[in-house]
Design an enzyme around this catalytic site. Structure first.
Site, PDB file in Angstrom:
ATOM      1  N   CYS A 258       0.873  -1.175   0.000  1.00  0.00           N
ATOM      2  CA  CYS A 258       0.000   0.000   0.000  1.00  0.00           C
ATOM      3  C   CYS A 258       0.908   1.221   0.000  1.00  0.00           C
ATOM      4  CB  CYS A 258      -0.903  -0.022   1.234  1.00  0.00           C
ATOM      5  SG  CYS A 258      -1.859   1.494   1.414  1.00  0.00           S
ATOM      6  N   ALA A 259       1.028   1.889  -1.092  1.00  0.00           N
ATOM      7  CA  ALA A 259       1.849   3.101  -1.249  1.00  0.00           C
ATOM      8  C   ALA A 259       3.227   2.959  -0.607  1.00  0.00           C
ATOM      9  CB  ALA A 259       1.114   4.319  -0.754  1.00  0.00           C
TER      10      ALA A 259
END
EC number: 2.7.1.-
Length: 77
Positions: free
Chosen positions: A23-24
């Site tokens: 996630c990012a």
């Protein structure tokens, strides 16, 4: 040992990892036993931070999260 292998070991080994996804800037993981997670080892492996809630562990690794997650998935397969 490369970064992905070090993170797997610090999360309690491949058998302790239920799920992992990038996630990012983070690796969102679910582990079987949160007591096996070694935060100091995660930071030594390059994590900028670790957030835990029960069996959910988020490992902040920066913009290389996707690459590390792919490497970890290869280890787990």
């Amino acid at each position: 040992m490369d970064k992905a292998e070090a993170i797997v070991a610090a999360l309690g080994g491949a058998d302790n990892i239920v799920d992992i996804e990038p996630c990012a800037t983070r690796l969102r993981t679910e582990v079987k036993d949160g007591g096996q997670v070694n935060e100091a080892a995660l930071k030594a492996a390059g994590a900028f931070g670790v957030m835990r809630s029960g069996t959910v562990v988020q490992v902040v690794v920066g913009p290389e999260a996707d690459t590390i997650a792919t490497d970890i998935e290869d280890i787990l397969d």
